[in-house]
Design a protein around this motif. Sequence first.
Motif, short mmCIF file in Angstrom:
data_model
loop_
_atom_site.label_atom_id
_atom_site.label_comp_id
_atom_site.label_asym_id
_atom_site.label_seq_id
_atom_site.Cartn_x
_atom_site.Cartn_y
_atom_site.Cartn_z
N THR A 31 20.18 69.15 29.72
CA THR A 31 21.53 68.61 29.57
C THR A 31 22.16 68.50 30.96
N ASP A 32 23.35 67.91 31.02
CA ASP A 32 24.05 67.85 32.30
C ASP A 32 24.23 69.27 32.86
N LYS A 33 24.56 70.19 31.96
CA LYS A 33 24.73 71.58 32.39
C LYS A 33 23.44 72.13 32.97
N GLY A 34 22.32 71.72 32.35
CA GLY A 34 21.02 72.16 32.86
C GLY A 34 20.75 71.64 34.26
N TYR A 35 21.02 70.36 34.45
CA TYR A 35 20.85 69.79 35.79
C TYR A 35 21.73 70.52 36.79
N ARG A 36 22.94 70.81 36.36
CA ARG A 36 23.89 71.49 37.24
C ARG A 36 23.32 72.83 37.71
N LEU A 37 22.82 73.61 36.75
CA LEU A 37 22.23 74.89 37.12
C LEU A 37 21.06 74.68 38.06
N PHE A 38 20.26 73.69 37.74
CA PHE A 38 19.10 73.38 38.58
C PHE A 38 19.54 73.08 40.01
N VAL A 39 20.52 72.22 40.14
CA VAL A 39 20.97 71.83 41.48
C VAL A 39 21.58 73.02 42.21
N ASP A 40 22.37 73.82 41.50
CA ASP A 40 23.09 74.91 42.16
C ASP A 40 22.19 76.07 42.54
N ARG A 41 21.27 76.44 41.66
CA ARG A 41 20.58 77.70 41.87
C ARG A 41 19.08 77.59 42.05
N ILE A 42 18.51 76.54 41.55
CA ILE A 42 17.05 76.54 41.50
C ILE A 42 16.41 75.65 42.54
N ALA A 43 17.00 74.47 42.70
CA ALA A 43 16.33 73.46 43.52
C ALA A 43 16.09 73.95 44.94
N THR A 44 14.89 73.71 45.41
CA THR A 44 14.60 73.97 46.81
C THR A 44 14.61 72.62 47.52
N VAL A 45 15.25 72.59 48.65
CA VAL A 45 15.37 71.32 49.37
C VAL A 45 13.99 70.84 49.76
N LYS A 46 13.75 69.59 49.46
CA LYS A 46 12.47 69.01 49.80
C LYS A 46 12.63 68.25 51.12
N PRO A 47 11.99 68.73 52.16
CA PRO A 47 12.21 68.08 53.46
C PRO A 47 11.69 66.65 53.45
N LEU A 48 12.31 65.83 54.27
CA LEU A 48 11.87 64.43 54.35
C LEU A 48 10.48 64.36 54.96
N SER A 49 9.78 63.33 54.58
CA SER A 49 8.46 63.13 55.16
C SER A 49 8.60 62.58 56.57
N ALA A 50 7.54 62.71 57.33
CA ALA A 50 7.58 62.23 58.71
C ALA A 50 7.90 60.74 58.79
N PRO A 51 7.26 59.91 57.98
CA PRO A 51 7.59 58.49 58.04
C PRO A 51 9.07 58.24 57.76
N GLU A 52 9.62 59.01 56.81
CA GLU A 52 11.03 58.82 56.49
C GLU A 52 11.90 59.17 57.69
N ARG A 53 11.56 60.27 58.36
CA ARG A 53 12.33 60.63 59.56
C ARG A 53 12.26 59.51 60.59
N ARG A 54 11.06 59.02 60.78
CA ARG A 54 10.91 57.96 61.77
C ARG A 54 11.71 56.73 61.38
N ALA A 55 11.67 56.42 60.08
CA ALA A 55 12.41 55.25 59.62
C ALA A 55 13.89 55.41 59.95
N ILE A 56 14.42 56.60 59.71
CA ILE A 56 15.84 56.82 59.99
C ILE A 56 16.13 56.60 61.47
N MET A 57 15.30 57.19 62.30
CA MET A 57 15.54 57.07 63.74
C MET A 57 15.51 55.61 64.20
N SER A 58 14.52 54.88 63.73
CA SER A 58 14.33 53.55 64.28
C SER A 58 15.23 52.51 63.63
N PHE A 59 15.64 52.79 62.42
CA PHE A 59 16.37 51.77 61.69
C PHE A 59 17.71 51.46 62.33
N MET A 60 18.29 52.49 62.92
CA MET A 60 19.63 52.33 63.43
C MET A 60 19.65 51.62 64.77
#
Lengths: 339, 339
Positions: free
Chosen positions: A67-96
Amino acid sequence: MLDDRKLDVLKAIVTDYVSSKEPVGSKALVERHGLRVSPATVRNDMAVLEEEGYITHPHTSAGRIPTDKGYRLFVDRIATVKPLSAPERRAIMSFMNGAVDIDDIVTRTVRLLAQITHQVAIMQYPVVSSASIRHLELVGLSTDRVLIVLITSSGSVEQRTLELPGYTEELLMRLRGRLNQLLIGRTPAEAADLLSGLLEEFESMDRSTAASVIAGVLEILATDPSARVMVAGVPNLTRYGPNLQTSIQPVLEALEEQVVLLRLLGDATAESPGDLTVRIGSENADENFQSTSLVVSTYGDDGGRSGLGVVGPTLMDYPSTMAAVRAIARYVGRFLAEG
Amino acid sequence: MLDDRKLDVLKAIVTDYVSSKEPVGSKALVERHGLRVSPATVRNDMAVLEEEGYITHPHTSAGRIPTDKGYRLFVDRIATVKPLSAPERRAIMSFMNGAVDIDDIVTRTVRLLAQITHQVAIMQYPVVSSASIRHLELVGLSTDRVLIVLITSSGSVEQRTLELPGYTEELLMRLRGRLNQLLIGRTPAEAADLLSGLLEEFESMDRSTAASVIAGVLEILATDPSARVMVAGVPNLTRYGPNLQTSIQPVLEALEEQVVLLRLLGDATAESPGDLTVRIGSENADENFQSTSLVVSTYGDDGGRSGLGVVGPTLMDYPSTMAAVRAIARYVGRFLAEG
DNA sequence: ACTGGCACTCAACGTCCCGGAGTGCCAGAA
DNA sequence: TTCTGGCACTCCGGGACGTTGAGTGCCAGT
């Protein structure tokens, strides 16, 4: 009430459901995640989670969905941040690199965000409250139209056409000189004050023209560029699933209304300025977004009031999306500050 | 080969199919239109029309639907222009008033067109080939960034940020003066020529800075503002029907690509400049638009190259749409000319 | 506190069937 | 010749029905 294993179960349900888009059952759960217990045990846990309102049943003999409440709990307490992949980092740097003006920066940013998250990205134009006025130009376009252009130290250029029957080039020149003399180096707020007295300086003959111009300048000063929002990645909406009329149309309509988007961004950023905010489904006030989640961050040097983020189905890969939004918000902030 | 009655039948099929979105049979046809013949006769006519390729069968025992060729014949020879309703006329007149700059004009126009036609509207920015340069401003934003702003007599304002390490305010002033002296009143083409010799005037010390600025100005001059396209009414795409992934997604994607839209507009307007062009389904080169029709018109004083129009399903109310596009194109043309 | 087992539920899917809208064709009327 | 009424035929769409299988809830046993 919710021991560690129940949290694990919820986490597993959320991630599985997000990746498969289908209700997830107890058996599949224990198999795909290394839960060291039997399906029956998981079922008991799920029963508890359901009673607490974190998950539901579409129908009796189907798997569970958060439920929405479930997602909320997930986001607040459970989720571990998933770091960006290297290509994504590069894309950010070069895109700008190679952005030629503010418009360009916003366009590139919002497209990049849409591309990385595979979702709809929205971005408010940067606030420029601290900017000062660098130049004001009056240009006669025809015998009765004049264009006002105002340039600020942050590089924003605002323009406005004015109906101005019977102006003279000479008066325009005087106004231009006087206005620049008065306004250059001032903040918009100061400028508005200073303008109030200016009208007195002009002969009655020139009064109406001068008044129009001053009014025009005041209007420009009052215009908040951060009241504009740019959108990208609309085609990603088709990921919502095949039920078109019901789920996509309201969102599409909302996306065309700057006002609605501004309110969404405003609501979300007001909550926890300077950091990431997630609005899940029913947490959104707007009824068009009841089955939609927002991941929003403020950006800008002064921890400013401008926001940028992502709109997607509640069924969303929160860890990745949150990481992407945060990374891009930080990067744009730095980019705007350094230049 | 195609007598009058057969044309009547085709006309009836098209209009019925457009309004009901369902294959239309012989019986319903004679009932809803005042055809003074029996269904059997109509069936014979339909058989001929089908043999000639103007209509088809989805399956054996279903009604007929027009083919692209059928729509083409309808548009070319049969359709009677449906005049706009009074409220629509009023909407057009009032909607434009109060537009403050070119951006505003384009935004309002494209929204209005989307609203009237209930479809996706697209509009190229006006061409300003005949415009002359009114003012050029150089603004230092930080120690190594400079903003160039170019204003033309048509009221368009182009800007561009430049990396310019180690410039001096004094040099900027000299450049500003010289550039304005040289360029004001010139057309972009003339201006580009004049700039080529300018670099010689500067000492070797200032050469690199001056070169950058001149290059920047040239880039701005080369920028064609009519290479931008504005879109509105995307939510109307949901009218395409419920088959989402197949029919809507490609169009959505194309709508985000300025390049594609420009090509579509360009192709269509090149065909019959100064008038209305209709591209039906397979007549579009782009494969994303195979089940989509375009109704496009050029607009602008010089019968210019800028286009504006509507994107919708081939199943479209052509008479109304064509009337709306034509009316708005004319009105915008006048508005831009008069001011 | 967990597990295995078992009865139960219910959406999804396939099959079958039927009604009805629509066609094509033909023989006869205008 | 051109149109019409009649008739056999086709085939989609929708309802009824049975089956399947994933999933649940519960309980007795470890």
